[in-house]
Design a protein around this motif. Sequence first.
Motif, PDB file in Angstrom:
ATOM      1  N   LEU A 147       2.741  59.936  16.610  1.00  0.00           N
ATOM      2  CA  LEU A 147       2.484  60.689  17.749  1.00  0.00           C
ATOM      3  C   LEU A 147       1.087  61.064  17.698  1.00  0.00           C
ATOM      4  CD1 LEU A 147       5.580  62.315  18.694  1.00  0.00           C
ATOM      5  CD2 LEU A 147       4.994  60.604  19.600  1.00  0.00           C
ATOM      6  N   ASP A 148       0.171  60.810  18.530  1.00  0.00           N
ATOM      7  CA  ASP A 148      -1.204  61.581  18.601  1.00  0.00           C
ATOM      8  C   ASP A 148      -0.776  62.961  19.216  1.00  0.00           C
ATOM      9  OD1 ASP A 148      -1.107  61.705  21.565  1.00  0.00           O
ATOM     10  OD2 ASP A 148      -2.238  59.605  21.648  1.00  0.00           O
ATOM     11  N   LYS A 149      -2.027  63.767  19.158  1.00  0.00           N
ATOM     12  CA  LYS A 149      -2.214  65.136  19.609  1.00  0.00           C
ATOM     13  C   LYS A 149      -1.636  65.368  21.069  1.00  0.00           C
ATOM     14  CE  LYS A 149      -4.910  69.162  19.382  1.00  0.00           C
ATOM     15  NZ  LYS A 149      -6.205  69.883  18.831  1.00  0.00           N
ATOM     16  N   LYS A 150      -2.139  64.473  21.782  1.00  0.00           N
ATOM     17  CA  LYS A 150      -1.656  64.639  23.245  1.00  0.00           C
ATOM     18  C   LYS A 150      -0.340  64.275  23.575  1.00  0.00           C
ATOM     19  CE  LYS A 150      -2.977  63.450  27.933  1.00  0.00           C
ATOM     20  NZ  LYS A 150      -2.811  63.750  28.899  1.00  0.00           N
ATOM     21  N   GLN A 151       0.275  63.370  22.992  1.00  0.00           N
ATOM     22  CA  GLN A 151       1.819  62.970  23.026  1.00  0.00           C
ATOM     23  C   GLN A 151       2.684  64.082  22.387  1.00  0.00           C
ATOM     24  OE1 GLN A 151       1.244  59.447  20.704  1.00  0.00           O
ATOM     25  NE2 GLN A 151       1.776  58.296  22.761  1.00  0.00           N
ATOM     26  N   ARG A 152       2.179  64.550  21.404  1.00  0.00           N
ATOM     27  CA  ARG A 152       2.997  65.796  20.574  1.00  0.00           C
ATOM     28  C   ARG A 152       2.873  66.970  21.530  1.00  0.00           C
ATOM     29  NH1 ARG A 152       4.215  66.817  14.889  1.00  0.00           N
ATOM     30  NH2 ARG A 152       3.630  64.889  14.441  1.00  0.00           N
ATOM     31  N   GLN A 153       1.860  67.112  22.122  1.00  0.00           N
ATOM     32  CA  GLN A 153       1.662  68.372  23.075  1.00  0.00           C
ATOM     33  C   GLN A 153       2.589  68.307  24.137  1.00  0.00           C
ATOM     34  OE1 GLN A 153      -2.324  68.758  23.542  1.00  0.00           O
ATOM     35  NE2 GLN A 153      -2.758  70.580  21.971  1.00  0.00           N
ATOM     36  N   THR A 154       2.758  66.952  24.777  1.00  0.00           N
ATOM     37  CA  THR A 154       3.664  66.808  26.110  1.00  0.00           C
ATOM     38  C   THR A 154       4.878  66.931  25.512  1.00  0.00           C
ATOM     39  OG1 THR A 154       1.738  65.384  26.908  1.00  0.00           O
ATOM     40  CG2 THR A 154       3.837  65.192  27.852  1.00  0.00           C
ATOM     41  N   LEU A 155       5.336  66.149  24.610  1.00  0.00           N
ATOM     42  CA  LEU A 155       6.698  66.362  23.950  1.00  0.00           C
ATOM     43  C   LEU A 155       7.281  67.750  23.766  1.00  0.00           C
ATOM     44  CD1 LEU A 155       9.161  64.585  23.170  1.00  0.00           C
ATOM     45  CD2 LEU A 155       8.430  64.550  20.820  1.00  0.00           C
ATOM     46  N   LYS A 172      14.216  76.438  25.962  1.00  0.00           N
ATOM     47  CA  LYS A 172      14.074  77.592  25.966  1.00  0.00           C
ATOM     48  C   LYS A 172      13.621  78.318  24.597  1.00  0.00           C
ATOM     49  CE  LYS A 172      14.415  77.943  30.487  1.00  0.00           C
ATOM     50  NZ  LYS A 172      13.647  76.919  31.370  1.00  0.00           N
ATOM     51  N   ARG A 173      13.083  77.223  23.799  1.00  0.00           N
ATOM     52  CA  ARG A 173      12.789  77.804  22.520  1.00  0.00           C
ATOM     53  C   ARG A 173      11.345  77.127  21.909  1.00  0.00           C
ATOM     54  NH1 ARG A 173      17.086  79.398  19.013  1.00  0.00           N
ATOM     55  NH2 ARG A 173      18.891  79.785  20.219  1.00  0.00           N
ATOM     56  N   LYS A 174      10.901  77.643  20.873  1.00  0.00           N
ATOM     57  CA  LYS A 174       9.737  77.170  20.242  1.00  0.00           C
ATOM     58  C   LYS A 174       9.930  75.770  19.508  1.00  0.00           C
ATOM     59  CE  LYS A 174       5.800  78.378  17.125  1.00  0.00           C
ATOM     60  NZ  LYS A 174       5.220  77.189  17.028  1.00  0.00           N
ATOM     61  N   ILE A 175       9.351  74.843  19.667  1.00  0.00           N
ATOM     62  CA  ILE A 175       9.759  73.393  19.132  1.00  0.00           C
ATOM     63  C   ILE A 175       8.736  73.008  18.066  1.00  0.00           C
ATOM     64  CG2 ILE A 175       9.714  70.860  19.800  1.00  0.00           C
ATOM     65  CD1 ILE A 175      11.917  72.839  21.204  1.00  0.00           C
ATOM     66  N   MET A 176       9.448  72.761  16.944  1.00  0.00           N
ATOM     67  CA  MET A 176       8.907  72.198  15.731  1.00  0.00           C
ATOM     68  C   MET A 176       8.982  70.653  15.612  1.00  0.00           C
ATOM     69  SD  MET A 176       6.934  74.851  14.756  1.00  0.00           S
ATOM     70  CE  MET A 176       6.368  74.492  13.320  1.00  0.00           C
ATOM     71  N   ILE A 177       8.281  69.878  15.922  1.00  0.00           N
ATOM     72  CA  ILE A 177       8.362  68.601  15.903  1.00  0.00           C
ATOM     73  C   ILE A 177       7.906  67.765  14.264  1.00  0.00           C
ATOM     74  CG2 ILE A 177       7.792  66.292  16.778  1.00  0.00           C
ATOM     75  CD1 ILE A 177       7.289  67.516  19.242  1.00  0.00           C
ATOM     76  N   GLU A 178       8.955  67.043  13.741  1.00  0.00           N
ATOM     77  CA  GLU A 178       8.607  66.361  12.736  1.00  0.00           C
ATOM     78  C   GLU A 178       8.473  65.046  13.015  1.00  0.00           C
ATOM     79  OE1 GLU A 178       8.695  65.827   8.085  1.00  0.00           O
ATOM     80  OE2 GLU A 178       9.058  67.791   9.059  1.00  0.00           O
ATOM     81  N   ASN A 179       7.418  64.192  12.931  1.00  0.00           N
ATOM     82  CA  ASN A 179       7.245  62.791  13.361  1.00  0.00           C
ATOM     83  C   ASN A 179       7.658  61.775  12.321  1.00  0.00           C
ATOM     84  OD1 ASN A 179       4.699  60.856  15.031  1.00  0.00           O
ATOM     85  ND2 ASN A 179       6.805  60.702  14.899  1.00  0.00           N
TER      86      ASN A 179
END
Length: 176
Positions: A117-125, A134-141
């Motif tokens: 995922l690029d930066k924009k896709q990650r931010q959108t997701l 309603k939580r802080k999301i930590m994505i592992e791609n």
Amino acid sequence: MVNESSIEYATALFEVALESKNVHNYFHQIIMVNELLEQEEDYLRLLEHPKIEKAKKTEMIGNVFKEAIQKEILHFLYILVDHNRIRNLNEIVIELTKLVNDYHKVLDVDAYTTVELDKKQRQTLTSKLEQKYKRKIMIENHIDSSIIGGMRLVIGEQIIDNSLRTHFAKLRSVLK
């Protein structure tokens, strides 16, 4: 399946961390210890060996970690050794991570895609998931070429599968 005692040990350590208002430090220190023990399989085997006295094992832990971690974490390790649970440390850390994330209102999300995922896709997701949960999301791609395209999200026990592979499988079953 998680060993029930691992949940109990994680909960006990978390409660001690809360009482001492030291959740962040305890959490990071136990992760560091776990990573070191995972790297040093021979050392871990010594700590588990039934013919080595528990006092000697406690001494070994003290010699390695006494200056590097807080005394509460050191005593926690002593308890694990004393109860023959040092091998369960990784499970305990996994359960402790869940407790700490819940405390900080953080949700871990595993995103499986065919390309990073690029930066924009990650931010959108991240933004959409934060609104939903309603939580802080930590994505592992994770890169998984078997999904062909699209994305599969694993959020705790929930799986959101919007991959082309799944769509093709559904289409195939409808056409049969």
